[in-house]
Enzyme design. Sequence first.
Site, PDB file in Angstrom:
ATOM      1  N   GLY A 240       0.756  -1.240   0.000  1.00  0.00           N
ATOM      2  CA  GLY A 240       0.000   0.000   0.000  1.00  0.00           C
ATOM      3  C   GLY A 240       0.789   1.295   0.000  1.00  0.00           C
TER       4      GLY A 240
ATOM      5  N   ARG B  55      -6.446   3.325 -15.577  1.00  0.00           N
ATOM      6  CA  ARG B  55      -6.434   3.978 -14.269  1.00  0.00           C
ATOM      7  C   ARG B  55      -7.154   5.340 -14.267  1.00  0.00           C
ATOM      8  NH1 ARG B  55      -2.840   5.404 -11.316  1.00  0.00           N
ATOM      9  NH2 ARG B  55      -3.700   4.505  -9.432  1.00  0.00           N
TER      10      ARG B  55
ATOM     11  N   TYR C  99     -10.093   5.253 -11.575  1.00  0.00           N
ATOM     12  CA  TYR C  99      -9.811   5.835 -10.249  1.00  0.00           C
ATOM     13  C   TYR C  99      -9.580   7.340 -10.311  1.00  0.00           C
ATOM     14  CZ  TYR C  99      -8.166   0.957  -9.965  1.00  0.00           C
ATOM     15  OH  TYR C  99      -8.042  -0.393 -10.076  1.00  0.00           O
TER      16      TYR C  99
ATOM     17  N   GLU D 170       4.150  -6.712   1.585  1.00  0.00           N
ATOM     18  CA  GLU D 170       3.633  -7.026   0.245  1.00  0.00           C
ATOM     19  C   GLU D 170       3.585  -5.774  -0.643  1.00  0.00           C
ATOM     20  OE1 GLU D 170      -0.290  -8.511   1.042  1.00  0.00           O
ATOM     21  OE2 GLU D 170       0.423 -10.309   2.053  1.00  0.00           O
ATOM     22  N   PRO D 171       4.711  -5.122  -0.873  1.00  0.00           N
ATOM     23  CA  PRO D 171       4.656  -3.915  -1.701  1.00  0.00           C
ATOM     24  C   PRO D 171       4.483  -4.252  -3.188  1.00  0.00           C
ATOM     25  CG  PRO D 171       6.929  -4.451  -1.203  1.00  0.00           C
ATOM     26  CD  PRO D 171       6.083  -5.456  -0.466  1.00  0.00           C
ATOM     27  N   GLY D 172       3.686  -3.464  -3.857  1.00  0.00           N
ATOM     28  CA  GLY D 172       3.535  -3.621  -5.304  1.00  0.00           C
ATOM     29  C   GLY D 172       3.945  -2.329  -5.991  1.00  0.00           C
ATOM     30  N   ARG D 173       3.029  -1.357  -5.928  1.00  0.00           N
ATOM     31  CA  ARG D 173       3.213  -0.081  -6.618  1.00  0.00           C
ATOM     32  C   ARG D 173       4.553   0.574  -6.287  1.00  0.00           C
ATOM     33  NH1 ARG D 173      -1.451   3.110  -7.770  1.00  0.00           N
ATOM     34  NH2 ARG D 173      -2.481   1.904  -6.154  1.00  0.00           N
TER      35      ARG D 173
ATOM     36  N   CYS E 262     -14.200   3.897 -28.247  1.00  0.00           N
ATOM     37  CA  CYS E 262     -15.512   4.535 -28.394  1.00  0.00           C
ATOM     38  C   CYS E 262     -16.234   4.640 -27.061  1.00  0.00           C
ATOM     39  CB  CYS E 262     -16.343   3.753 -29.401  1.00  0.00           C
ATOM     40  SG  CYS E 262     -15.536   3.752 -31.000  1.00  0.00           S
ATOM     41  N   GLU E 263     -15.700   5.417 -26.180  1.00  0.00           N
ATOM     42  CA  GLU E 263     -16.274   5.669 -24.859  1.00  0.00           C
ATOM     43  C   GLU E 263     -15.830   7.056 -24.429  1.00  0.00           C
ATOM     44  OE1 GLU E 263     -17.463   3.316 -22.248  1.00  0.00           O
ATOM     45  OE2 GLU E 263     -17.049   1.392 -23.208  1.00  0.00           O
TER      46      GLU E 263
HETATM   47  N1  LLP Z   1      -1.438  -6.906  -0.614  1.00  0.00           N
HETATM   48  C1  LLP Z   1      -2.762  -6.995  -0.829  1.00  0.00           C
HETATM   49  C2  LLP Z   1      -3.540  -7.945  -0.026  1.00  0.00           C
HETATM   50  C3  LLP Z   1      -3.369  -6.192  -1.808  1.00  0.00           C
HETATM   51  O1  LLP Z   1      -4.683  -6.280  -2.008  1.00  0.00           O
HETATM   52  C4  LLP Z   1      -2.584  -5.284  -2.559  1.00  0.00           C
HETATM   53  C5  LLP Z   1      -3.181  -4.445  -3.583  1.00  0.00           C
HETATM   54  C6  LLP Z   1      -1.202  -5.238  -2.296  1.00  0.00           C
HETATM   55  C7  LLP Z   1      -0.665  -6.054  -1.313  1.00  0.00           C
HETATM   56  C8  LLP Z   1      -0.273  -4.324  -3.039  1.00  0.00           C
HETATM   57  O2  LLP Z   1      -0.615  -3.007  -2.806  1.00  0.00           O
HETATM   58  P1  LLP Z   1       0.347  -1.832  -3.322  1.00  0.00           P
HETATM   59  O3  LLP Z   1       1.626  -1.934  -2.520  1.00  0.00           O
HETATM   60  O4  LLP Z   1       0.589  -2.034  -4.762  1.00  0.00           O
HETATM   61  O5  LLP Z   1      -0.419  -0.594  -3.041  1.00  0.00           O
HETATM   62  N2  LLP Z   1      -5.502  -1.154  -9.381  1.00  0.00           N
HETATM   63  C9  LLP Z   1      -5.392  -0.171  -8.316  1.00  0.00           C
HETATM   64  C10 LLP Z   1      -4.680  -0.711  -7.108  1.00  0.00           C
HETATM   65  C11 LLP Z   1      -5.309  -1.973  -6.555  1.00  0.00           C
HETATM   66  C12 LLP Z   1      -4.556  -2.529  -5.385  1.00  0.00           C
HETATM   67  C13 LLP Z   1      -5.090  -3.871  -5.000  1.00  0.00           C
HETATM   68  N3  LLP Z   1      -4.432  -4.496  -3.915  1.00  0.00           N
HETATM   69  C14 LLP Z   1      -4.703   1.075  -8.877  1.00  0.00           C
HETATM   70  O6  LLP Z   1      -4.427   1.115 -10.066  1.00  0.00           O
HETATM   71  O7  LLP Z   1      -4.462   2.035  -8.145  1.00  0.00           O
END
Ligand code: LLP
Length: 449
Positions: A239, A312, A316, A273-276, A344-345
């Site tokens: 997050g 996105r 969002y 659990e970092p993603g972004r 086409c939206e």
């Molecule tokens: N762990 C869990 C359980 C999650 O649901 C998520 C993201 C993450 C980790 C990773 O979160 P991050 O570090 O990336 O913030 N599509 C949306 C974001 C959806 C996130 C879903 N869960 C966007 O484009 O902003």
Amino acid sequence: MTAFSYRTGALHAEAVPMEALAEAVGTPFYCYAATAIETAYTDFAGALSGLPATVCYALKANGNLAVVRTLARLGAGADVVSGGELQIALAAGVPTEKIVFAGVGKTAAEMAAGLDAGILQFNVESLPELELLSQVAQDKGLRAPVALRINPDVDARTHKNISTGKAENKFGIDLDQVPAVIERAAALPGLSVEGLAVHIGSQLTETAPYRAAFTRLIDLYRSLRTAGLPLRRLDFGGGLGITYRDETPPDMAAYANLVRELTTGLEADLVFEPGRRLVGNAGILVTRVLYVKDGAERRFVIVDAGMNDLIRPPLYDAWHEIVPVREPAANVDWAPVDVVGPVCESTDTFARQRSLPPLASGDLVAFRSTGAYSAVMASSYNCRPPAPEVLVRGSEFAVVRPRPDVAEIIARDTLPMWLEPADGAGEPIGEPIVVAGKAALGARGRSAR
Ligand code: LLP
């Protein structure tokens, strides 16, 4: 965002000019900078050094095999939310003991795949999920390592569509239901409840919601251990936000210090659990201007990327910086335009009344901060092949996901028995299948149930 910068007036990813890449692969395309991904990971993992931490990259942010492999080679684990993502993690060489399986709707087959692989833990989000996992593990003669995902009812103060930690959200087990779930887990075979997990949302820009959520999680952890439950792991989710525009998300030191402060004296291995945060600012989407159209009220810059490539903004209200690939001269006038795609939206709009330097048909522009939740959320809506993905490292580049042919997209469909093939469309495929006494669909012999 030093990975993408102007060199002699032209936007580069590391040392690769975007104009040359556009010639080589066509537009639109995603471009990721490997060094930026590596730096983000080492910043993240480095800040947590000294803690018993496993950093499990959330593949949902960007599941490209080359991206996952880049991180795996640095020692990252994986947070997966489907059997498909589990397969990507394994194919990328993520060690199984560093894989956590999250998600609110795991199927029995997905649980079986995780058990067969021998992953670190399943983050379980409900009682019925726990019961199914017990069944699947028991059938295999295995024990499933479990972390219970808690819903701490904390407001992450982010966009409502990416907020997950409030009681109204579908995620996690409500705090007051936890004792009953734990009691049930103790009575079920094939389970070993080893930890607690939390994830309150994405693109967080403050530490306060983390403090609130982690504190609740840790209080619960302490009380359950005092009550004799042998817990040994805490999963703090992901997050952490990034800068898209002018946000100032917590730096890694602030985040890590918070974790240190709250976990001092706690006997617990930690999972993140970092993603972004690891990939978001390591990618751009490069697109070409098709037309500049002067409407009655505003000017539209129509580009060849569409909402099927980058959803996105419509989904969002996300703001992505848009920069011309040719560095604009200092003396040109900037003016507000709407940057839109060809789909086409009306929602196929990337930016409204964005101030940009003059653009003309044929110019290239880049959408920044599209390394996360961008290519991975693409579709082929309007039968548009999703943009290919390119990974750059220094002066090298590789196409790490090619653009599919339209023929490949069409070939995913098959005709039922009763339709004449159109010219050039081939023969209908499959055997007729009898359902309730009537001949019915039978593409590839799949039976209707
Ligand atoms: N762990 C869990 C359980 C999650 O649901 C998520 C993201 C993450 C980790 C990773 O979160 P991050 O570090 O990336 O913030 N599509 C949306 C974001 C959806 C996130 C879903 N869960 C966007 O484009 O902003």
